[in-house]
Design a protein around this motif. Structure first.
Motif: not given
Ligand code: SER
Length: 422
Positions: A230-249
């Motif tokens: 989740e953390r890696m997805a967040m960083l690679l997507q340039g998001k501030e939190t994992p909640f902004e990635t497609e996993l949680f959005a």
């Protein structure tokens, strides 16, 4: 890059390097009574780290479903999760530091295209149990990390063991520099200010620690690595939190649409606990008053409390489960297969809790008024216990309600009464 793409790239990369892909073990450990849930990728592999022969060989790679609830109260901030996925590659008496470091470096820089300038690493500084890990530091230098971004720390930062006893060893951690300014002159990967985010941990497991705290060498050296997906997805997507990635959005967005009261912490808690309780239920967990059942109950009940806070009808829970299944089924096909069971379990628990809440909250308000009228700000442990014992009102809910009302609970007294009760 979506989380599933990172997972697939990872498994493929390590397969190319001679690793066999093994399936994730269930969240509920099959043969390990010492833990309630699988909390790290290494847990299902302990017998093999200790020397048993693994049927798939000595180079393995996997994704492992994990649950850690020790920080459950922190969920709602911008990073804590109770359910997460850990990507791992394993050497069971095969390669060691050099190959492990080189493969990590290549995966990060060539497969994920992370610029070397973004990476810092830490190594074990050495103590009376184990020497300073200059070997790993040299491997990093050889791979391409400049010396000034190689740090050394003690056991608190660079040693890994699950619990008190078991296989363990020095580790080397990789950090991603978010580009935020340094918090001070001394700012470094261990300071936790948010500039550096830990992305991967390679443990060189060559010791066994016994209950007395004595370290002995294992009969083989192993490598255990864990990369937080989740953390890696967040960083690679340039998001501030994992909640902004497609996993949680999708759930975060749906809650924003349904809410009558805006509260980002509550939206994160509902989103996170929903995924976590669905994953646990999918692997056979059921709510109850003890052990892992209690944890599942607590996750579901905390989620419901926060749906109430957002003033979202609890009838929406069924739709939220549907959205999550749709969103996560590619990563976890079992969610779709078990969808009806998951729904039944979570909705039944919701109904039970609604009854408890209605009764308990009324009682809480009465108790709180009494305490307030006496000019005090602490709810006595006897009251917390009565709410628990008579109304089945969870102590952590009492505590949350107290906090929301600017009050405290006497935890110590409650715990004493609870122990006597047990
Ligand atoms: N066991 C280590 C961890 O959980 C690496 O996988 O961080």
């Amino acid at each position: 890059m979506k989380a599933i793409e990172i997972r697939n790239k990872y498994l493929k990369f390590f397969q190319k390097h001679g690793h066999v892909v093994i399936p994730s073990a269930p969240l509920i450990p099959e043969n390990d009574p010492s833990v309630l849930f699988t909390t790290a990728g290494m847990q299902p592999l302990v017998p093999y780290l200790l020397g048993e022969t693994h049927p798939s060989g000595i180079r393995l790679t996997d994704y492992q479903k994990c649950v850690r609830t020790n920080d459950i109260e922190e969920v709602g901030d911008n990073r804590h999760l109770t359910y997460f996925e850990m990507l791992g590659n394993w050497s069971l008496g095969d390669y060691f530091k050099e190959e492990s470091v080189q493969m990590s470096f290549d995966f990060l820089t060539q497969e994920l295209n992370i610029p070397v300038e973004k990476l810092s690493v830490t190594c074990f500084a050495g103590d009376e149990d184990c020497e300073r890990d200059n070997v790993t530091a040299e491997c990093w230098k050889k791979a391409g990390i400049p010396e000034e971004r190689i740090y050394f720390f003690g056991k608190d930062d660079n040693w890994w063991i699950a619990g008190e006893e078991g296989p363990c060893g020095p580790d080397t951690e990789m950090f991603y520099d978010t580009g935020k300014p340094k918090c001070s002159e001394e700012c470094n990967p261990s300071c936790g200010c948010g500039k550096y985010v830990e992305i991967w941990n390679n443990v060189f497991m060559e010791f066994f620690k016994d209950k007395e705290g004595k370290y002995t060498k294992l009969k083989q050296h192993n490598v255990d690595t864990g990369l937080g997906l989740e953390r890696m997805a967040m960083l690679l997507q340039g998001k501030e939190t994992p909640f902004e990635t497609e996993l949680f959005a999708p759930i975060m967005d749906k809650l924003a649409e349904l809410q009558k009261v805006d509260n980002i912490a509550s939206r994160r808690i509902v989103t996170e606990h929903l995924r976590s309780s669905m994953m646990i239920t999918c692997d056979g967990g059921r709510p109850s008053n003890v052990d892992r059942g209690y944890i599942l109950r607590r996750l579901i009940r905390r989620m419901i409390r926060h749906m109430n806070k957002l003033q979202i009808s609890l009838d929406e829970l069924s739709t939220l489960i549907d959205i999550n299944v749709e969103n996560l089924k590619e990563m976890y096909p079992a969610l779709e297969t078990n969808k009806e069971t998951i729904k039944t379990v979570i909705l039944e628990e919701k109904d039970k809790f609604v009854k408890t809440l209605t009764k308990g909250e009324k009682e809480f308000v009465k108790e709180m008024e009494t305490v307030k009228s006496e000019g005090k700000d602490t709810i006595p442990g006897t009251m917390v216990f009565r709410l628990y014992d008579t109304y089945g009102f969870p102590p952590e809910v009492t505590e949350e309600l107290a906090t929301e009302n600017g009050m405290k609970i006497d935890k110590e007294e409650f715990e004493k009464l609870f122990k006597e009760h047990q």
